[in-house]
Design a protein around this motif. Sequence first.
Motif, PDB file in Angstrom:
ATOM      1  N   GLY A 171       0.813  -1.213   0.000  1.00 21.09           N
ATOM      2  CA  GLY A 171       0.000   0.000   0.000  1.00 21.09           C
ATOM      3  C   GLY A 171       0.843   1.258   0.000  1.00 21.09           C
ATOM      4  O   GLY A 171       0.567   2.214  -0.740  1.00 21.09           O
ATOM      5  N   ARG A 172       1.897   1.257   0.797  1.00 20.13           N
ATOM      6  CA  ARG A 172       2.782   2.428   0.825  1.00 20.13           C
ATOM      7  C   ARG A 172       3.479   2.623  -0.519  1.00 20.13           C
ATOM      8  O   ARG A 172       3.617   3.744  -1.019  1.00 20.13           O
ATOM      9  N   LEU A 173       3.910   1.511  -1.112  1.00 18.38           N
ATOM     10  CA  LEU A 173       4.558   1.608  -2.422  1.00 18.38           C
ATOM     11  C   LEU A 173       3.591   2.140  -3.479  1.00 18.38           C
ATOM     12  O   LEU A 173       3.956   2.980  -4.308  1.00 18.38           O
ATOM     13  N   LEU A 174       2.370   1.647  -3.469  1.00 14.45           N
ATOM     14  CA  LEU A 174       1.383   2.104  -4.456  1.00 14.45           C
ATOM     15  C   LEU A 174       1.122   3.595  -4.298  1.00 14.45           C
ATOM     16  O   LEU A 174       1.008   4.327  -5.301  1.00 14.45           O
ATOM     17  N   ARG A 175       1.004   4.066  -3.055  1.00 16.18           N
ATOM     18  CA  ARG A 175       0.774   5.491  -2.834  1.00 16.18           C
ATOM     19  C   ARG A 175       1.934   6.312  -3.383  1.00 16.18           C
ATOM     20  O   ARG A 175       1.739   7.331  -4.037  1.00 16.18           O
ATOM     21  N   GLN A 176       3.150   5.865  -3.108  1.00 11.02           N
ATOM     22  CA  GLN A 176       4.315   6.597  -3.588  1.00 11.02           C
ATOM     23  C   GLN A 176       4.461   6.488  -5.101  1.00 11.02           C
ATOM     24  O   GLN A 176       5.076   7.346  -5.729  1.00 11.02           O
ATOM     25  N   HIS A 177       3.883   5.436  -5.668  1.00 12.02           N
ATOM     26  CA  HIS A 177       3.954   5.255  -7.114  1.00 12.02           C
ATOM     27  C   HIS A 177       2.821   5.986  -7.822  1.00 12.02           C
ATOM     28  O   HIS A 177       2.662   5.884  -9.040  1.00 12.02           O
ATOM     29  N   GLY A 178       2.011   6.728  -7.049  1.00  7.77           N
ATOM     30  CA  GLY A 178       0.969   7.558  -7.645  1.00  7.77           C
ATOM     31  C   GLY A 178      -0.423   6.964  -7.589  1.00  7.77           C
ATOM     32  O   GLY A 178      -1.393   7.626  -7.964  1.00  7.77           O
ATOM     33  N   ALA A 179      -0.562   5.721  -7.112  1.00 11.63           N
ATOM     34  CA  ALA A 179      -1.880   5.073  -7.053  1.00 11.63           C
ATOM     35  C   ALA A 179      -2.475   5.316  -5.664  1.00 11.63           C
ATOM     36  O   ALA A 179      -2.468   4.428  -4.796  1.00 11.63           O
ATOM     37  N   VAL A 184      -9.142  10.734  -1.975  1.00 16.72           N
ATOM     38  CA  VAL A 184     -10.521  11.227  -1.989  1.00 16.72           C
ATOM     39  C   VAL A 184     -11.416  10.206  -1.269  1.00 16.72           C
ATOM     40  O   VAL A 184     -10.967   9.148  -0.849  1.00 16.72           O
ATOM     41  N   ASP A 185     -12.680  10.535  -1.159  1.00 21.26           N
ATOM     42  CA  ASP A 185     -13.685   9.593  -0.643  1.00 21.26           C
ATOM     43  C   ASP A 185     -13.516   9.251   0.837  1.00 21.26           C
ATOM     44  O   ASP A 185     -14.086   8.272   1.309  1.00 21.26           O
ATOM     45  N   ALA A 207      -0.676  25.838 -20.027  1.00 20.05           N
ATOM     46  CA  ALA A 207      -1.121  25.785 -18.631  1.00 20.05           C
ATOM     47  C   ALA A 207      -2.426  25.007 -18.517  1.00 20.05           C
ATOM     48  O   ALA A 207      -2.588  24.147 -17.636  1.00 20.05           O
ATOM     49  N   ALA A 208      -3.377  25.307 -19.407  1.00 26.69           N
ATOM     50  CA  ALA A 208      -4.667  24.615 -19.357  1.00 26.69           C
ATOM     51  C   ALA A 208      -4.501  23.119 -19.613  1.00 26.69           C
ATOM     52  O   ALA A 208      -5.132  22.290 -18.948  1.00 26.69           O
ATOM     53  N   THR A 209      -3.650  22.766 -20.572  1.00 23.03           N
ATOM     54  CA  THR A 209      -3.405  21.354 -20.874  1.00 23.03           C
ATOM     55  C   THR A 209      -2.818  20.626 -19.663  1.00 23.03           C
ATOM     56  O   THR A 209      -3.239  19.515 -19.319  1.00 23.03           O
ATOM     57  N   LEU A 210      -1.835  21.251 -19.025  1.00 21.51           N
ATOM     58  CA  LEU A 210      -1.209  20.648 -17.857  1.00 21.51           C
ATOM     59  C   LEU A 210      -2.211  20.434 -16.727  1.00 21.51           C
ATOM     60  O   LEU A 210      -2.280  19.358 -16.124  1.00 21.51           O
ATOM     61  N   LEU A 211      -2.990  21.474 -16.430  1.00 18.87           N
ATOM     62  CA  LEU A 211      -3.955  21.370 -15.337  1.00 18.87           C
ATOM     63  C   LEU A 211      -5.036  20.338 -15.658  1.00 18.87           C
ATOM     64  O   LEU A 211      -5.486  19.602 -14.772  1.00 18.87           O
ATOM     65  N   ASP A 212      -5.444  20.277 -16.919  1.00 18.81           N
ATOM     66  CA  ASP A 212      -6.407  19.242 -17.328  1.00 18.81           C
ATOM     67  C   ASP A 212      -5.840  17.845 -17.085  1.00 18.81           C
ATOM     68  O   ASP A 212      -6.541  16.943 -16.605  1.00 18.81           O
ATOM     69  N   GLU A 213      -4.571  17.661 -17.440  1.00 18.25           N
ATOM     70  CA  GLU A 213      -3.932  16.354 -17.234  1.00 18.25           C
ATOM     71  C   GLU A 213      -3.864  16.007 -15.753  1.00 18.25           C
ATOM     72  O   GLU A 213      -4.134  14.863 -15.353  1.00 18.25           O
ATOM     73  N   VAL A 214      -3.492  16.987 -14.929  1.00 14.77           N
ATOM     74  CA  VAL A 214      -3.401  16.747 -13.485  1.00 14.77           C
ATOM     75  C   VAL A 214      -4.757  16.331 -12.939  1.00 14.77           C
ATOM     76  O   VAL A 214      -4.878  15.364 -12.173  1.00 14.77           O
ATOM     77  N   ILE A 215      -5.802  17.045 -13.347  1.00 18.37           N
ATOM     78  CA  ILE A 215      -7.159  16.736 -12.864  1.00 18.37           C
ATOM     79  C   ILE A 215      -7.578  15.339 -13.296  1.00 18.37           C
ATOM     80  O   ILE A 215      -8.111  14.556 -12.508  1.00 18.37           O
ATOM     81  N   ARG A 259      -8.520   9.834 -11.588  1.00 19.72           N
ATOM     82  CA  ARG A 259      -8.405   8.400 -11.879  1.00 19.72           C
ATOM     83  C   ARG A 259      -7.773   7.638 -10.723  1.00 19.72           C
ATOM     84  O   ARG A 259      -8.214   6.552 -10.369  1.00 19.72           O
ATOM     85  N   VAL A 260      -6.707   8.214 -10.127  1.00 16.91           N
ATOM     86  CA  VAL A 260      -5.995   7.494  -9.069  1.00 16.91           C
ATOM     87  C   VAL A 260      -6.550   7.813  -7.689  1.00 16.91           C
ATOM     88  O   VAL A 260      -6.148   7.187  -6.699  1.00 16.91           O
ATOM     89  N   GLY A 261      -7.456   8.790  -7.606  1.00 15.40           N
ATOM     90  CA  GLY A 261      -8.064   9.118  -6.322  1.00 15.40           C
ATOM     91  C   GLY A 261      -7.202   9.956  -5.414  1.00 15.40           C
ATOM     92  O   GLY A 261      -7.264   9.807  -4.191  1.00 15.40           O
ATOM     93  N   ALA A 262      -6.386  10.853  -5.970  1.00 14.44           N
ATOM     94  CA  ALA A 262      -5.508  11.713  -5.173  1.00 14.44           C
ATOM     95  C   ALA A 262      -6.180  13.057  -4.946  1.00 14.44           C
ATOM     96  O   ALA A 262      -6.303  13.863  -5.874  1.00 14.44           O
ATOM     97  N   VAL A 263      -6.629  13.314  -3.702  1.00 14.66           N
ATOM     98  CA  VAL A 263      -7.353  14.557  -3.433  1.00 14.66           C
ATOM     99  C   VAL A 263      -6.436  15.773  -3.548  1.00 14.66           C
ATOM    100  O   VAL A 263      -6.881  16.865  -3.889  1.00 14.66           O
TER     101      VAL A 263
END
Length: 984
Positions: free
Chosen positions: A490-498, A534-535, A698-706, A711-715
């Motif tokens: 779980g810790r590895l997944l969080r650090q890996h972005g999931a 999130v959640d 800037a808009a493209t980057l922020l869209d990608e971040v969102i 998708r990964v559930g990062a609040v």
Amino acid sequence: MARLPFEPLRAAPPGSLSEALIGRRSELTLLRRAIAAPPALVLVEGEAGIGKSRLVAELLASPDLASARRLVGQCEQLQEPLPLSPVLDAIRRAGDDLAQSPPVNPVVGALALLLPEIAGHLPPPLPPLHDQRAERHRVFRAAVALLDHLSPSVLVLEDVHWADGGTRDFLSFLASHQPPKLSVIVTLRPTAELLPVREAFARAPSGPGLPVTLTPLSAPEVEQLATGILKAEVPASFTAPLYEKTGGIPFVVEEVLRTLLERLPADEIPGRPEVLADLAVPTVLRDVVLQRLSSLGGAARDILGAAAVIGTTPDERVLAEVTGHGPAEIAQALTEAQAAGLLHEQDGECRFRHALARQIVYESVPVAGRRWLHLKTAQALEGGPGPAPVAKLAHHFRLAGRPAEFARNAEAAADLALAHGNDATAARFLLQALDTDGLAGDARVRLAIRLGRAAVDGLAHAEAVPTLERLLATEPLPAHLRGELRFALGRLLRQHGAAREGYLQIEGALDDLADRPALLGRALAVLAAPETVVDRHITEHTARCDQAEEVARRSGDPDAGIAVRITRASLLLEQGDPASLRLIDELRGDDRLRAAPREHARACLNWAQGALHIGHVQRAETLLAEGRRVAGQADYLRVVEIVELVTAAADLAAGRWDGLEPRLRRLSGASATFAAAILDARMLRGTLLSATGPAEEAATLLDEVISIAERVGAVWPLIPARAALSRLLLTLDDPAGAAEQATAGLARVRAKGTWVWGAETVLCLVDALDALGRAAEAAELVDELDAGLAGADAPVAVAALLTARAVLTRGAPALSTAAHEGHGPLASDRPIHATPEAAADRLLDAARTVLRDAGLRYQEALAGERLGRWRCERAAPGGGDLLESALRTYGAMGAVRDIARVCRVMRQNGVPIPYPWRGGRPSHGQTLTSREHEVALLAAAGKTNQEIAGELFLSRRTIESHISSVLRKLGYLSRKDLRALLTP
């Protein structure tokens, strides 16, 4: 030799990838100084590929030699070189000059038969002499006389180590009879055959020759060379292995990069350091090394092959034991290899010239022979003195095909690496051991548990995750081991972005950890961190923290107790609770935390990020400095990128934007290794580009971040990215789009219950509704925010609340100020009757003060610009000064999109725009260059950046840079405004 600062030069020889000469500034200065005062003798020395010819080419291209004749001859690597061939070649090139020159000394006729191409410009041939030595002496005199006639000139003879005996004798003769206006430069590799030439140059009557010795490039110079070739920033993660692979030899660096460019786009290469490990040796370099290898005797080749198996710096004791040769034979073989340029001496040891040379020699040994040599090497190392070199043993046993011995030594090497704090190396050894065929189940589980612990602080996340997942799915594990593996995964997944997946894995591990309270307390502490997923409402995180405290108390483990208190401080800090600062200060002074430097560093960095989230810049920088110091003292590699990320975030918040965008681009690019940090870096870069442009990027980057965060559930950074995109859309006159983004962000804020994070989102929604004529709809929302911030010490949120109140107050009927300031901690103690405009100004000025006191320069400038615009619109005093102040702040920070907007507001309200106004930064003028004008017209016609790049044969990044410059110079906010250029 000391290096001088890099300065680009332009004299690249044909086939060179680099247009600039890297390093060599001091050497070039020596050459120029020598040639400026003829007669001069210069020996440019160095091994093959070191850049001798490149340096001389740079000299010959110098304007200082514009009046001197350049005579260049090349020695050739022939079985039987022609006598005086390079000297005659150099003279032959001066035929046209001889046609227009005065009569030549008659002795030069001795060269007529040797130079038939220019014989018509020479005196008639002389009668032959019967004594061969006298004939040679006359030819030497003739050559010197002709060189004197052609002076002032510079004679360059390249690769003199390949010269025939006659040419070497001529150089000795020339040193004793050098014409007064002739400068001589020879390039050579150090060889014994050239000792007479060296001695003649050293004893020359005109003064001793100048030796200029070239050494390999340093690591920073290799980085400069790679940057120039790839036209992209090259991180240390790529430079270090490139330097190790090439030994800093420019030719080898170029050949390696040439090979990579055949496989990958240039801008992708710096982010792929792993390609260097599996690099196929460049053909040109392989041919050179194999040719040198073939020049050795049979015994020397065998010994060198064994040396390549043993390592870059072969141990002579091990080499003798592996090959069965005696010390004298070993010494002779190594001497031969060094003379052939395959080995060199470094720090008193004989080692391969660079990693690629060793690789070529290694691959020249048949596969069966290599396996046998690896086994013999491992056995020799096992029987050697001192502690067993387990890392080397693991390497040799693996390549010898001995899996059991390999696994045993790999595990021991991992233990040793962990003992020295090198978790990344430990994780790599454990991963290799787990891949061993025939490994027993209990051994596999034991290794996996250790891998989970090591990989959390190591750099092997991507490789470790599938290994742990496979073990959990296939091995029957007891509950406590299954729980520990799931916690590590779980810790590895969080650090890996999931984020969501990792959170769920840790939640699933809780029951299995019931009998291990210390580990259970740590797992609960991780689940208590609010910014991870999130959640999960903030109350649930608080409950997890309470559980963690109880479990840690029950465990009696003081380390678990410290970990939970660290989490409690972060939890309170993210909510703007003033108690967090007191708790953090207590923990920073706790000896138990100080005794655990990794925990200490992580805690300070996490707290620094939390402080930035709520707007406490100075507090964040104090914590960041402490975390950086502790991590550096502990050599804690894992947090290097986190330190850089938090530093960049602090610089963004404090308005230190100079050079920030390239740093964020690197932190968010392919070379970054910490996946969870990449998303934050992209959000920060998108926020920065929202002010500096281009807005489309800037808009493209922020869209990608969102998109990724959803998708990964990062609040985090989902909520701030929504707010940043909403603010950007407001500046692009899209209030409906801004309202949509803010509403989506607000839903996440409510679900999380963290109103401190949501204040900017609320302000964006208020501004969007105000622009749409629906400001009244936001009143209840602002009250909700006010209640959510009750008692919060969070400058960003407090300022956003005050600003939102100001927007609503400005459009409301005249009431008491208190009625519009809310009933939270910021409400007035008594009503003060005023006009809505004055009340709004008062609220907005209070917000500006909060931001200024917090050190948030950019947000302060935005508030000042808003207040100045409001005052100018109703002709109230002070508005112009506020706009000018905002303009100067934007100018100092390079916020070109904000500059364009505030200039437009100033022009609309008749406020004079001061010049210069950019806070002392250099101005590049407001006139478009011809290329910028060409790009602007194509963009105005509706072409995309990619289409423009294709039409003008430029890169897309170059087009983006031109568009940004055009918008800044013309004061436009977006490329849509460029359509005005097409209006007659």
